[in-house]
Design a protein around this motif. Structure first.
Motif, PDB file in Angstrom:
ATOM      1  N   MET A   3      -0.834 -54.394  17.072  1.00  0.00           N
ATOM      2  CA  MET A   3      -1.311 -55.332  16.088  1.00  0.00           C
ATOM      3  C   MET A   3      -1.738 -54.546  14.852  1.00  0.00           C
ATOM      4  N   GLU A   4      -1.305 -55.005  13.700  1.00  0.00           N
ATOM      5  CA  GLU A   4      -1.685 -54.362  12.452  1.00  0.00           C
ATOM      6  C   GLU A   4      -3.099 -54.769  12.049  1.00  0.00           C
ATOM      7  N   ILE A   5      -3.711 -53.975  11.203  1.00  0.00           N
ATOM      8  CA  ILE A   5      -5.090 -54.233  10.789  1.00  0.00           C
ATOM      9  C   ILE A   5      -5.212 -55.595  10.114  1.00  0.00           C
ATOM     10  N   ARG A   6      -4.256 -55.967   9.277  1.00  0.00           N
ATOM     11  CA  ARG A   6      -4.299 -57.259   8.589  1.00  0.00           C
ATOM     12  C   ARG A   6      -4.280 -58.405   9.605  1.00  0.00           C
ATOM     13  N   ASP A   7      -3.432 -58.290  10.611  1.00  0.00           N
ATOM     14  CA  ASP A   7      -3.372 -59.316  11.660  1.00  0.00           C
ATOM     15  C   ASP A   7      -4.686 -59.392  12.432  1.00  0.00           C
ATOM     16  N   ALA A   8      -5.254 -58.220  12.728  1.00  0.00           N
ATOM     17  CA  ALA A   8      -6.526 -58.179  13.451  1.00  0.00           C
ATOM     18  C   ALA A   8      -7.641 -58.804  12.619  1.00  0.00           C
ATOM     19  N   LEU A   9      -7.670 -58.526  11.321  1.00  0.00           N
ATOM     20  CA  LEU A   9      -8.693 -59.112  10.458  1.00  0.00           C
ATOM     21  C   LEU A   9      -8.528 -60.630  10.347  1.00  0.00           C
ATOM     22  N   ASN A  10      -7.281 -61.077  10.278  1.00  0.00           N
ATOM     23  CA  ASN A  10      -7.027 -62.530  10.240  1.00  0.00           C
ATOM     24  C   ASN A  10      -7.503 -63.194  11.530  1.00  0.00           C
TER      25      ASN A  10
END
Length: 149
Positions: free
Chosen positions: A1-8
């Motif tokens: 999982m990418e950081i942007r996906d995790a933050l979302n």
């Protein structure tokens, strides 16, 4: 999982109560509007039936009005759910609903909602359970099925 996906994902989890509250309000709003519009037609039917000299032909326009309202709020156009009768007693009285609950499946790809309530007339101790399944259709939920017991 990418950081942007995790933050979302974290943002979504943090805002779940607000998201669920807005969904619940939308489902209740659809149901309330449906009940109110149907009630207006049912009141007219009831007034006609209160007269001694009414003709059954007078109810054709009311059935057409109820079918139009049905088409506006329902996604399931099965003949089973189509309005087909008139009554001297309105069935869609929002004020008679109590113990309202909205359940949802949480599936973003196929959102489904259950609107549950008990229907209780003020002059009766009997409660009738009612439930509706709504599904996302365009920008708002629409009624798919009705259950009662």
């Amino acid at each position: 999982m990418e950081i942007r996906d995790a933050l979302n994902l974290i943002h979504r989890i943090e805002n779940l109560p607000e998201i669920y509250n807005k969904i619940e309000m939308a489902v209740c709003s659809v149901m309330h509007s449906y009940f109110d519009e149907m009630l207006e037609v049912e009141k007219k039917e009831s007034a006609v039936m209160g007269r001694e000299d009414y003709s059954s032909d007078e109810f054709n326009s009311f059935l057409n009005q109820k079918r139009s309202i049905h088409d506006k709020y329902w996604s399931n156009h099965s003949a089973y759910y189509q309005p087909c009768s008139s009554s001297s007693e309105p069935r869609h009285v929002w004020a008679y609903l109590c113990d309202i609950e909205v359940l949802q499946n949480g599936d973003d790809e196929n959102s489904l909602f259950i609107f549950k309530a008990n229907y209780k007339k003020p002059d009766s101790s009997t409660k009738i359970a009612k439930a509706f399944i709504l599904k996302e259709s365009g920008s708002s939920p629409k009624i798919e099925h009705e259950f009662f017991g």
